[in-house]
Write a protein that holds these residues in place. Sequence first.
Motif, PDB file in Angstrom:
ATOM      1  N   GLY A 149     146.827 164.581 -61.555  1.00 10.47           N
ATOM      2  CA  GLY A 149     147.143 166.161 -61.096  1.00 10.47           C
ATOM      3  C   GLY A 149     145.461 166.563 -61.375  1.00 10.47           C
ATOM      4  N   ALA A 150     145.204 166.248 -62.640  1.00  9.18           N
ATOM      5  CA  ALA A 150     144.383 166.927 -62.562  1.00  9.18           C
ATOM      6  C   ALA A 150     142.626 166.188 -61.574  1.00  9.18           C
ATOM      7  N   ASN A 151     142.827 166.184 -61.471  1.00  7.62           N
ATOM      8  CA  ASN A 151     141.679 165.789 -60.356  1.00  7.62           C
ATOM      9  C   ASN A 151     142.302 166.237 -58.836  1.00  7.62           C
ATOM     10  N   THR A 152     143.537 166.827 -58.621  1.00  9.74           N
ATOM     11  CA  THR A 152     144.165 166.519 -56.937  1.00  9.74           C
ATOM     12  C   THR A 152     143.694 168.424 -57.563  1.00  9.74           C
ATOM     13  N   ALA A 153     143.990 169.405 -58.926  1.00  9.29           N
ATOM     14  CA  ALA A 153     143.781 170.330 -58.900  1.00  9.29           C
ATOM     15  C   ALA A 153     142.403 170.689 -58.475  1.00  9.29           C
ATOM     16  N   ARG A 154     141.978 169.186 -59.555  1.00  8.64           N
ATOM     17  CA  ARG A 154     139.699 169.827 -59.699  1.00  8.64           C
ATOM     18  C   ARG A 154     139.806 169.723 -58.050  1.00  8.64           C
ATOM     19  N   ILE A 155     140.366 169.228 -56.799  1.00  3.98           N
ATOM     20  CA  ILE A 155     140.023 169.116 -55.852  1.00  3.98           C
ATOM     21  C   ILE A 155     140.325 170.524 -54.798  1.00  3.98           C
ATOM     22  N   ALA A 156     141.619 171.207 -55.156  1.00 10.58           N
ATOM     23  CA  ALA A 156     141.949 172.140 -54.473  1.00 10.58           C
ATOM     24  C   ALA A 156     140.931 173.762 -55.101  1.00 10.58           C
ATOM     25  N   GLY A 157     140.508 173.417 -56.697  1.00 10.59           N
ATOM     26  CA  GLY A 157     140.012 174.160 -57.124  1.00 10.59           C
ATOM     27  C   GLY A 157     138.299 174.380 -57.085  1.00 10.59           C
ATOM     28  N   LEU A 158     137.531 173.435 -56.881  1.00  7.76           N
ATOM     29  CA  LEU A 158     136.381 173.222 -55.731  1.00  7.76           C
ATOM     30  C   LEU A 158     136.074 173.962 -54.730  1.00  7.76           C
ATOM     31  N   VAL A 159     137.360 173.637 -53.615  1.00  7.50           N
ATOM     32  CA  VAL A 159     137.225 173.920 -52.181  1.00  7.50           C
ATOM     33  C   VAL A 159     137.505 175.054 -52.593  1.00  7.50           C
ATOM     34  N   PHE A 160     138.541 176.303 -53.131  1.00 10.35           N
ATOM     35  CA  PHE A 160     138.856 177.949 -52.787  1.00 10.35           C
ATOM     36  C   PHE A 160     138.123 178.185 -53.675  1.00 10.35           C
ATOM     37  N   ALA A 161     137.426 177.662 -55.292  1.00  6.12           N
ATOM     38  CA  ALA A 161     136.385 178.455 -55.561  1.00  6.12           C
ATOM     39  C   ALA A 161     134.433 178.534 -54.869  1.00  6.12           C
ATOM     40  N   GLY A 162     134.326 177.272 -53.962  1.00 13.08           N
ATOM     41  CA  GLY A 162     133.371 177.954 -53.301  1.00 13.08           C
ATOM     42  C   GLY A 162     133.239 179.086 -52.033  1.00 13.08           C
ATOM     43  N   TRP A 163     135.222 179.197 -51.340  1.00 12.36           N
ATOM     44  CA  TRP A 163     135.446 180.059 -50.482  1.00 12.36           C
ATOM     45  C   TRP A 163     135.357 181.438 -51.096  1.00 12.36           C
ATOM     46  N   ILE A 164     136.298 181.490 -52.121  1.00  9.14           N
ATOM     47  CA  ILE A 164     136.032 182.358 -53.141  1.00  9.14           C
ATOM     48  C   ILE A 164     134.698 183.681 -53.022  1.00  9.14           C
ATOM     49  N   VAL A 165     134.227 181.849 -53.766  1.00 11.97           N
ATOM     50  CA  VAL A 165     132.724 182.954 -54.100  1.00 11.97           C
ATOM     51  C   VAL A 165     131.813 183.359 -53.076  1.00 11.97           C
ATOM     52  N   ALA A 166     131.783 182.243 -51.181  1.00 12.46           N
ATOM     53  CA  ALA A 166     131.123 183.003 -50.251  1.00 12.46           C
ATOM     54  C   ALA A 166     132.670 184.306 -50.067  1.00 12.46           C
ATOM     55  N   VAL A 167     133.635 184.899 -50.101  1.00 14.45           N
ATOM     56  CA  VAL A 167     133.509 185.911 -49.447  1.00 14.45           C
ATOM     57  C   VAL A 167     133.745 186.871 -50.446  1.00 14.45           C
ATOM     58  N   VAL A 168     134.201 186.996 -51.642  1.00 15.53           N
ATOM     59  CA  VAL A 168     134.293 187.529 -52.361  1.00 15.53           C
ATOM     60  C   VAL A 168     133.493 187.479 -53.979  1.00 15.53           C
ATOM     61  N   GLY A 169     133.003 186.793 -54.478  1.00 12.55           N
ATOM     62  CA  GLY A 169     131.859 186.772 -55.214  1.00 12.55           C
ATOM     63  C   GLY A 169     132.379 185.880 -56.613  1.00 12.55           C
TER      64      GLY A 169
END
Length: 413
Positions: A149-169
């Motif tokens: 569960g932790a690593n599945t969340a980590r994958i989703a979090g990392l992908v969304f974090a990169g997208w959020i950083v790129a789009v809104v900071g």
Amino acid sequence: MRADWSLLRDPQFSRLFFARTASMGGSSFAPVALAFGVLHLPGGTSETLSYVLTAESVPMVAFLLFGGVIADRFPRQRVMMVGEFLSATAFTALGLLLLLGDPSLWELCVAAAFSGVGIATMMPALTGIIPEVLKPTQLQSGNALLALGANTARIAGLVFAGWIVAVVGGAWALIGAGALFATSGLIISGLRGLADRRGDSGSTLGDLKRGWREFSSRQWIWVVVLQFSMLVLLFQACFGVLGPVLADTEMGGATPWAWVLAGDAVGMVLGVLIAMRIRPSRPILVGVLLTALATPTFLALGLGAPLWIVVLLAVVMGMAFDIFGVLWNTTMQSLVPAEALSRVAAYDAFGSLMFGPIGLLLAGHAVVWWGARPSMIGAALLMLVTVVLALLSPEVRRLRAPSVPPQVVEAAG
């Protein structure tokens, strides 16, 4: 396999599972968001990032032993709640600082320090609470499911974090991390029927001494902890500073770096699926050998390999380290007395993490002195040296997997 997954039908374990998953989701936002948020500040440099990450790491290491004492003395559920809410407050504050203006270095460092204390409060309690929720025969499967569960969340979090950083900071990604930590704390508050106190209520120093005796009397524990003290120093340098600097200057920014971290997380998911099924007779030997698979990833980064090769090697590394983690936690939870488990886990975490701040500090200067790529190659080779040194220990090579007494197996069935 059905028996493993059936643990999620248990209300207590499922709460712990979803709380841990939410917490790891928050943790996965932080490295990408904080690294690129700081680097993109006016005047932000690799040295600035080193200072902020060190400000988080030093209080975390310093508070770990006390965190182990309070987790053995007070209800571990409540201790975990305090840690999660501290982390929620810290990451929300970091996000607001980046969002509302040009924060000073000391403001960022103070907020980061609170996140370090939150992590130090939560970690020993998590290790100790798992045997309270699960039977001895369920420990390896339960540890594996929590990691899944932790690593599945980590994958989703990392992908969304990169997208959020790129789009809104990075600011919004940090605020999102704070919300996930708060969610974890609320879920943990629903755990019921766990022990209120453990051991005696003597002095803190006395508790630490008793925990140290349990820790130091087991060669296999302290040798591997020494190995990880150097591995974490090198990982902090590579993941915290050298990797983001390489990504920002030569790989195209936050998104490629997020894919490298996500590859590591994908490997961890695969590692969990393997760890559910394997029962090596010498779990610590197998685990230490697997840590050698960190070297190829960082060598590839240092040598400028194509991104897809780095991501593939990161998958292998993540798989190896998650198998190690499940074997390590299960062995420790099985062989260390329950009343001292959080303190031993605290010494484990303290020893493993104590040189992490040094790695963060040195990494920023290493970029200036030698460059990011040569520094990454040197770190990769040193990781391999730690594996060889750990294998010199007889207990690391020979320790047998703990057996569950027949009466415990019968009761668990």
